[in-house]
Write a protein that holds these residues in place. Structure first.
Motif, PDB file in Angstrom:
ATOM      1  N   LEU A 134       0.822  -1.199   0.000  1.00  0.00           N
ATOM      2  CA  LEU A 134       0.000   0.000   0.000  1.00  0.00           C
ATOM      3  C   LEU A 134       0.858   1.252   0.000  1.00  0.00           C
ATOM      4  O   LEU A 134       1.902   1.302   0.637  1.00  0.00           O
ATOM      5  CB  LEU A 134      -0.916  -0.004   1.222  1.00  0.00           C
ATOM      6  CG  LEU A 134      -1.835  -1.215   1.353  1.00  0.00           C
ATOM      7  CD1 LEU A 134      -2.666  -1.107   2.623  1.00  0.00           C
ATOM      8  CD2 LEU A 134      -2.726  -1.345   0.155  1.00  0.00           C
ATOM      9  N   ASP A 135       0.370   2.251  -0.701  1.00  0.00           N
ATOM     10  CA  ASP A 135       1.026   3.540  -0.739  1.00  0.00           C
ATOM     11  C   ASP A 135       0.813   4.232   0.608  1.00  0.00           C
ATOM     12  O   ASP A 135      -0.334   4.425   1.038  1.00  0.00           O
ATOM     13  CB  ASP A 135       0.452   4.381  -1.876  1.00  0.00           C
ATOM     14  CG  ASP A 135       1.040   5.772  -1.916  1.00  0.00           C
ATOM     15  OD1 ASP A 135       2.283   5.886  -1.914  1.00  0.00           O
ATOM     16  OD2 ASP A 135       0.255   6.737  -1.952  1.00  0.00           O
ATOM     17  N   LEU A 136       1.886   4.593   1.267  1.00  0.00           N
ATOM     18  CA  LEU A 136       1.805   5.183   2.596  1.00  0.00           C
ATOM     19  C   LEU A 136       1.033   6.498   2.599  1.00  0.00           C
ATOM     20  O   LEU A 136       0.217   6.751   3.493  1.00  0.00           O
ATOM     21  CB  LEU A 136       3.216   5.393   3.173  1.00  0.00           C
ATOM     22  CG  LEU A 136       3.267   5.973   4.585  1.00  0.00           C
ATOM     23  CD1 LEU A 136       2.558   5.068   5.583  1.00  0.00           C
ATOM     24  CD2 LEU A 136       4.705   6.205   5.000  1.00  0.00           C
ATOM     25  N   GLN A 137       1.237   7.329   1.597  1.00  0.00           N
ATOM     26  CA  GLN A 137       0.538   8.620   1.538  1.00  0.00           C
ATOM     27  C   GLN A 137      -0.971   8.425   1.406  1.00  0.00           C
ATOM     28  O   GLN A 137      -1.756   9.105   2.056  1.00  0.00           O
ATOM     29  CB  GLN A 137       1.075   9.485   0.389  1.00  0.00           C
ATOM     30  CG  GLN A 137       2.505   9.948   0.593  1.00  0.00           C
ATOM     31  CD  GLN A 137       2.662  10.767   1.865  1.00  0.00           C
ATOM     32  OE1 GLN A 137       1.836  11.603   2.195  1.00  0.00           O
ATOM     33  NE2 GLN A 137       3.734  10.504   2.597  1.00  0.00           N
ATOM     34  N   THR A 138      -1.376   7.487   0.566  1.00  0.00           N
ATOM     35  CA  THR A 138      -2.800   7.194   0.386  1.00  0.00           C
ATOM     36  C   THR A 138      -3.380   6.640   1.681  1.00  0.00           C
ATOM     37  O   THR A 138      -4.469   7.031   2.101  1.00  0.00           O
ATOM     38  CB  THR A 138      -2.999   6.193  -0.770  1.00  0.00           C
ATOM     39  OG1 THR A 138      -2.401   6.727  -1.950  1.00  0.00           O
ATOM     40  CG2 THR A 138      -4.464   5.917  -1.014  1.00  0.00           C
ATOM     41  N   TYR A 139      -2.642   5.745   2.314  1.00  0.00           N
ATOM     42  CA  TYR A 139      -3.070   5.172   3.597  1.00  0.00           C
ATOM     43  C   TYR A 139      -3.304   6.281   4.623  1.00  0.00           C
ATOM     44  O   TYR A 139      -4.338   6.318   5.294  1.00  0.00           O
ATOM     45  CB  TYR A 139      -2.005   4.188   4.092  1.00  0.00           C
ATOM     46  CG  TYR A 139      -2.266   3.624   5.458  1.00  0.00           C
ATOM     47  CD1 TYR A 139      -3.085   2.506   5.627  1.00  0.00           C
ATOM     48  CD2 TYR A 139      -1.694   4.193   6.598  1.00  0.00           C
ATOM     49  CE1 TYR A 139      -3.320   1.969   6.883  1.00  0.00           C
ATOM     50  CE2 TYR A 139      -1.932   3.672   7.851  1.00  0.00           C
ATOM     51  CZ  TYR A 139      -2.736   2.564   7.994  1.00  0.00           C
ATOM     52  OH  TYR A 139      -2.977   2.037   9.242  1.00  0.00           O
ATOM     53  N   LEU A 140      -2.359   7.204   4.720  1.00  0.00           N
ATOM     54  CA  LEU A 140      -2.478   8.285   5.696  1.00  0.00           C
ATOM     55  C   LEU A 140      -3.632   9.236   5.372  1.00  0.00           C
ATOM     56  O   LEU A 140      -4.316   9.727   6.273  1.00  0.00           O
ATOM     57  CB  LEU A 140      -1.159   9.051   5.797  1.00  0.00           C
ATOM     58  CG  LEU A 140       0.017   8.256   6.386  1.00  0.00           C
ATOM     59  CD1 LEU A 140       1.306   9.054   6.287  1.00  0.00           C
ATOM     60  CD2 LEU A 140      -0.270   7.843   7.822  1.00  0.00           C
ATOM     61  N   LYS A 141      -3.874   9.492   4.084  1.00  0.00           N
ATOM     62  CA  LYS A 141      -4.994  10.363   3.701  1.00  0.00           C
ATOM     63  C   LYS A 141      -6.329   9.722   4.069  1.00  0.00           C
ATOM     64  O   LYS A 141      -7.225  10.385   4.592  1.00  0.00           O
ATOM     65  CB  LYS A 141      -4.955  10.663   2.196  1.00  0.00           C
ATOM     66  CG  LYS A 141      -3.882  11.642   1.802  1.00  0.00           C
ATOM     67  CD  LYS A 141      -3.868  11.841   0.294  1.00  0.00           C
ATOM     68  CE  LYS A 141      -2.695  12.718  -0.121  1.00  0.00           C
ATOM     69  NZ  LYS A 141      -2.592  12.831  -1.582  1.00  0.00           N
ATOM     70  N   ILE A 142      -6.461   8.436   3.795  1.00  0.00           N
ATOM     71  CA  ILE A 142      -7.707   7.738   4.122  1.00  0.00           C
ATOM     72  C   ILE A 142      -7.891   7.679   5.632  1.00  0.00           C
ATOM     73  O   ILE A 142      -8.986   7.925   6.144  1.00  0.00           O
ATOM     74  CB  ILE A 142      -7.726   6.330   3.493  1.00  0.00           C
ATOM     75  CG1 ILE A 142      -7.800   6.455   1.974  1.00  0.00           C
ATOM     76  CG2 ILE A 142      -8.888   5.502   4.033  1.00  0.00           C
ATOM     77  CD1 ILE A 142      -7.648   5.160   1.230  1.00  0.00           C
ATOM     78  N   LYS A 143      -6.816   7.410   6.337  1.00  0.00           N
ATOM     79  CA  LYS A 143      -6.879   7.376   7.804  1.00  0.00           C
ATOM     80  C   LYS A 143      -7.291   8.748   8.349  1.00  0.00           C
ATOM     81  O   LYS A 143      -8.099   8.844   9.279  1.00  0.00           O
ATOM     82  CB  LYS A 143      -5.527   6.951   8.369  1.00  0.00           C
ATOM     83  CG  LYS A 143      -5.497   6.812   9.861  1.00  0.00           C
ATOM     84  CD  LYS A 143      -4.134   6.344  10.313  1.00  0.00           C
ATOM     85  CE  LYS A 143      -3.970   6.502  11.800  1.00  0.00           C
ATOM     86  NZ  LYS A 143      -2.640   6.112  12.250  1.00  0.00           N
ATOM     87  N   GLU A 144      -6.787   9.803   7.753  1.00  0.00           N
ATOM     88  CA  GLU A 144      -7.147  11.161   8.173  1.00  0.00           C
ATOM     89  C   GLU A 144      -8.635  11.434   7.929  1.00  0.00           C
ATOM     90  O   GLU A 144      -9.310  12.029   8.771  1.00  0.00           O
ATOM     91  CB  GLU A 144      -6.299  12.183   7.411  1.00  0.00           C
ATOM     92  CG  GLU A 144      -6.576  13.618   7.799  1.00  0.00           C
ATOM     93  CD  GLU A 144      -5.748  14.600   7.001  1.00  0.00           C
ATOM     94  OE1 GLU A 144      -6.158  15.767   6.931  1.00  0.00           O
ATOM     95  OE2 GLU A 144      -4.697  14.217   6.443  1.00  0.00           O
ATOM     96  N   ILE A 145      -9.144  10.988   6.805  1.00  0.00           N
ATOM     97  CA  ILE A 145     -10.573  11.166   6.503  1.00  0.00           C
ATOM     98  C   ILE A 145     -11.419  10.442   7.543  1.00  0.00           C
ATOM     99  O   ILE A 145     -12.400  10.990   8.049  1.00  0.00           O
ATOM    100  CB  ILE A 145     -10.894  10.659   5.076  1.00  0.00           C
ATOM    101  CG1 ILE A 145     -10.259  11.586   4.038  1.00  0.00           C
ATOM    102  CG2 ILE A 145     -12.399  10.551   4.860  1.00  0.00           C
ATOM    103  CD1 ILE A 145     -10.272  11.041   2.625  1.00  0.00           C
ATOM    104  N   LEU A 146     -11.014   9.229   7.898  1.00  0.00           N
ATOM    105  CA  LEU A 146     -11.764   8.440   8.873  1.00  0.00           C
ATOM    106  C   LEU A 146     -11.624   8.977  10.292  1.00  0.00           C
ATOM    107  O   LEU A 146     -12.466   8.714  11.138  1.00  0.00           O
ATOM    108  CB  LEU A 146     -11.327   6.976   8.833  1.00  0.00           C
ATOM    109  CG  LEU A 146     -11.589   6.224   7.539  1.00  0.00           C
ATOM    110  CD1 LEU A 146     -11.081   4.805   7.646  1.00  0.00           C
ATOM    111  CD2 LEU A 146     -13.063   6.246   7.191  1.00  0.00           C
ATOM    112  N   SER A 147     -10.566   9.725  10.554  1.00  0.00           N
ATOM    113  CA  SER A 147     -10.363  10.221  11.915  1.00  0.00           C
ATOM    114  C   SER A 147     -11.053  11.549  12.183  1.00  0.00           C
ATOM    115  O   SER A 147     -10.940  12.075  13.269  1.00  0.00           O
ATOM    116  CB  SER A 147      -8.884  10.309  12.273  1.00  0.00           C
ATOM    117  OG  SER A 147      -8.097  10.774  11.260  1.00  0.00           O
ATOM    118  N   ASN A 148     -11.814  12.042  11.222  1.00  0.00           N
ATOM    119  CA  ASN A 148     -12.577  13.264  11.438  1.00  0.00           C
ATOM    120  C   ASN A 148     -13.631  12.973  12.491  1.00  0.00           C
ATOM    121  O   ASN A 148     -14.702  12.470  12.197  1.00  0.00           O
ATOM    122  CB  ASN A 148     -13.219  13.724  10.128  1.00  0.00           C
ATOM    123  CG  ASN A 148     -14.065  14.959  10.306  1.00  0.00           C
ATOM    124  OD1 ASN A 148     -14.133  15.533  11.387  1.00  0.00           O
ATOM    125  ND2 ASN A 148     -14.720  15.368   9.242  1.00  0.00           N
TER     126      ASN A 148
END
Length: 173
Positions: free
Chosen positions: A26-40
């Protein structure tokens, strides 16, 4: 020249054996962006809103959702959102991921219960397999009440749902 190539080839082979390159990495940047969206945490939003936001990052987010849901480094509420969103991406991969979460007795009980609820709403899997799998947890002290509740909900369709046959009749008139 040949003396240099041989050790280089051996070293290269050792590196590929010890650290294989997977297409599924998995692309780390994509993983972090999705995680950020879910952590709202400011808003409890519908799954479709999260799906739309995540869709702007990547077209096929399921591997990322599974990784987030399975990562014990993430907060439970983030993992819970990832589990809930798996309902929007029903396929054998998400099915197996939910089954693993449900079966893992060391997993957070809230996440296991949520995984049962999500799994029970899967409509694109074999209903016999689904029923047999969930039935294994009827006698479980923590999961048993959730299993029984999902059976009741599946037997009694929600009142707000439109019966497909009635919808066809309404469209004919």
């Amino acid at each position: 020249m040949k003396q240099v190539r041989f050790p280089f080839i051996i070293l290269s082979l050792c590196i590929f054996v010890m650290f294989p390159i997977n297409a599924e990495d998995l692309d780390l940047q994509t993983y972090l962006k999705i995680k950020e969206i879910l952590s709202n945490s400011h808003h409890q939003e519908e799954g479709e809103v999260y799906k739309e936001r995540i869709g702007k990052v990547i077209d096929l987010p399921l591997p990322y959702l599974i990784k987030i849901a399975q990562s014990k480094d993430n907060y439970v509420f983030i993992r819970a959102r990832a589990i809930r969103l798996m309902e929007l991406y029903q396929n054998p991969t998400s099915q197996v991921a939910l089954e693993k979460t449900i079966e893992d007795s060391h997993e957070n009980s809230h996440l296991r219960k949520l995984a049962i609820n999500t799994y029970s709403r899967f409509s694109k899997i074999d209903p016999n397999r689904q029923t047999q799998f969930i039935k294994k947890f009827e006698s479980d002290k923590e999961l048993g009440p959730v299993v029984k509740n999902t059976k009741k909900n599946n037997l009694n369709p929600k009142q707000n749902q439109i019966d497909p046959n009635k919808l066809k009749q309404m469209n004919r008139n």
